[in-house]
Design a protein around this motif. Sequence first.
Motif, mmCIF file in Angstrom:
data_model
loop_
_atom_site.group_PDB
_atom_site.id
_atom_site.type_symbol
_atom_site.label_atom_id
_atom_site.label_comp_id
_atom_site.label_asym_id
_atom_site.label_seq_id
_atom_site.Cartn_x
_atom_site.Cartn_y
_atom_site.Cartn_z
ATOM 1 N N GLY A 14 0.718 -0.869 0.153
ATOM 2 C CA GLY A 14 -0.253 -0.191 -0.162
ATOM 3 C C GLY A 14 0.783 1.622 0.394
ATOM 4 O O GLY A 14 1.021 1.964 -0.561
ATOM 5 N N ILE A 15 2.031 0.471 0.550
ATOM 6 C CA ILE A 15 3.007 2.305 0.609
ATOM 7 C C ILE A 15 3.698 2.506 -0.167
ATOM 8 O O ILE A 15 3.439 3.472 -0.653
ATOM 9 C CB ILE A 15 3.801 2.393 1.841
ATOM 10 N N SER A 16 4.022 1.620 -0.890
ATOM 11 C CA SER A 16 4.545 1.789 -2.414
ATOM 12 C C SER A 16 3.430 1.922 -3.654
ATOM 13 O O SER A 16 3.879 2.818 -4.311
ATOM 14 C CB SER A 16 4.977 -0.034 -2.728
ATOM 15 N N PHE A 17 2.376 1.682 -3.052
ATOM 16 C CA PHE A 17 1.344 1.850 -4.560
ATOM 17 C C PHE A 17 1.163 3.618 -3.889
ATOM 18 O O PHE A 17 0.352 4.731 -4.927
ATOM 19 C CB PHE A 17 0.385 1.540 -4.019
ATOM 20 N N PHE A 18 1.069 4.381 -2.757
ATOM 21 C CA PHE A 18 1.039 5.613 -2.233
ATOM 22 C C PHE A 18 1.923 6.351 -3.036
ATOM 23 O O PHE A 18 1.318 7.276 -3.802
ATOM 24 C CB PHE A 18 0.762 5.198 -1.157
ATOM 25 N N GLY A 19 2.893 5.472 -3.000
ATOM 26 C CA GLY A 19 4.393 6.445 -3.263
ATOM 27 C C GLY A 19 4.453 6.639 -5.210
ATOM 28 O O GLY A 19 4.859 7.502 -5.799
ATOM 29 N N PHE A 20 3.467 5.293 -6.516
ATOM 30 C CA PHE A 20 3.770 5.277 -7.321
ATOM 31 C C PHE A 20 2.181 6.774 -7.198
ATOM 32 O O PHE A 20 2.891 7.387 -8.725
ATOM 33 C CB PHE A 20 3.328 4.342 -7.935
ATOM 34 N N PHE A 21 1.302 6.218 -6.493
ATOM 35 C CA PHE A 21 0.253 7.681 -7.139
ATOM 36 C C PHE A 21 0.995 8.977 -6.843
ATOM 37 O O PHE A 21 0.625 9.663 -7.832
ATOM 38 C CB PHE A 21 -0.821 7.438 -6.192
ATOM 39 N N PHE A 22 1.559 8.956 -6.379
ATOM 40 C CA PHE A 22 2.456 10.745 -6.237
ATOM 41 C C PHE A 22 3.158 10.675 -7.455
ATOM 42 O O PHE A 22 3.796 11.553 -8.143
ATOM 43 C CB PHE A 22 2.823 10.843 -4.604
ATOM 44 N N ILE A 23 4.101 9.782 -7.719
ATOM 45 C CA ILE A 23 4.303 10.019 -9.165
ATOM 46 C C ILE A 23 3.938 10.435 -10.092
ATOM 47 O O ILE A 23 4.265 11.140 -10.902
ATOM 48 C CB ILE A 23 5.773 8.947 -9.345
ATOM 49 N N ALA A 24 2.301 9.584 -10.470
ATOM 50 C CA ALA A 24 1.392 9.895 -11.695
ATOM 51 C C ALA A 24 0.260 10.197 -11.080
ATOM 52 O O ALA A 24 -0.449 9.405 -11.304
ATOM 53 C CB ALA A 24 1.207 8.462 -12.629
ATOM 54 N N ILE A 36 -5.576 7.853 -8.700
ATOM 55 C CA ILE A 36 -6.636 7.449 -7.715
ATOM 56 C C ILE A 36 -7.510 6.138 -7.268
ATOM 57 O O ILE A 36 -7.413 5.340 -6.451
ATOM 58 C CB ILE A 36 -7.178 8.720 -7.566
ATOM 59 N N VAL A 37 -7.689 5.681 -8.698
ATOM 60 C CA VAL A 37 -9.053 4.923 -8.601
ATOM 61 C C VAL A 37 -8.081 4.128 -9.100
ATOM 62 O O VAL A 37 -8.360 3.206 -7.985
ATOM 63 C CB VAL A 37 -10.043 4.925 -10.433
ATOM 64 N N PHE A 38 -7.086 3.477 -9.924
ATOM 65 C CA PHE A 38 -6.711 2.350 -8.930
ATOM 66 C C PHE A 38 -5.748 2.052 -7.820
ATOM 67 O O PHE A 38 -6.081 1.348 -7.779
ATOM 68 C CB PHE A 38 -4.978 2.405 -10.477
ATOM 69 N N PHE A 39 -5.053 3.180 -6.669
ATOM 70 C CA PHE A 39 -4.812 3.048 -5.349
ATOM 71 C C PHE A 39 -6.246 2.697 -5.194
ATOM 72 O O PHE A 39 -5.799 1.312 -4.342
ATOM 73 C CB PHE A 39 -4.218 4.742 -5.253
ATOM 74 N N PHE A 40 -7.387 3.346 -5.123
ATOM 75 C CA PHE A 40 -8.528 2.175 -3.851
ATOM 76 C C PHE A 40 -8.998 1.228 -4.709
ATOM 77 O O PHE A 40 -9.362 0.581 -3.974
ATOM 78 C CB PHE A 40 -9.344 4.010 -4.039
ATOM 79 N N ILE A 41 -8.848 1.053 -5.934
ATOM 80 C CA ILE A 41 -9.439 -0.642 -6.751
ATOM 81 C C ILE A 41 -8.089 -1.130 -5.831
ATOM 82 O O ILE A 41 -8.444 -3.030 -5.027
ATOM 83 C CB ILE A 41 -9.282 -0.938 -7.386
ATOM 84 N N MET A 42 -6.841 -1.700 -5.709
ATOM 85 C CA MET A 42 -6.134 -1.789 -5.239
ATOM 86 C C MET A 42 -6.236 -2.580 -3.586
ATOM 87 O O MET A 42 -6.081 -3.597 -3.029
ATOM 88 C CB MET A 42 -4.621 -1.207 -5.389
#
Length: 107
Positions: free
Chosen positions: A51-61, A67-73
Motif C-alpha cells: 500500500g505504501i509503495s502504491f501510494f508513492g506511485f500515485f504521487f509519481i503519476a 487515484i482509481v487504481f489505488f482505491f481498487i488495489m
Amino acid sequence: MLSIGGLVLGFRAQLQMKNSWRLGITENENVKLVTTGLFTISRNPIYLGLGISFFGFFFIALNVVGIVFFFIMWYGVHEKIKDEEEFLLAKFRGDFVDYKRQVRKWL
C-alpha cells in the motif's frame, strides 16, 4: 522514496515469514503463525508495504487513473486480508485470536 520504502518493507516482511510465506491459501500445508519481527507491529506488513509503495506511485503519476487504481488495489487487499484471517482463525484458533488482540491490522 515512499515507493521504494514500501517495497523494502514488504520484502523484509516476506523474509521474516520464512517457510510460512505462500502465494494464496493452502489449507493442507504445515505453516506456522508468524508473530515476530515486523509482525509485532502490524498483522499485515507485506500488504502495508504494498500500500505504501502504491501510494508513492500515485504521487509519481498524480492523476485520476492513479487515484482509481489505488482505491481498487486497496479494496482488493482488504478482501484478501479477510480471506487470510478466516483461514488463520480456523487453523490457529485461540493463538490467532490472542495475536489479533495484541497487534493491529495495519499499524
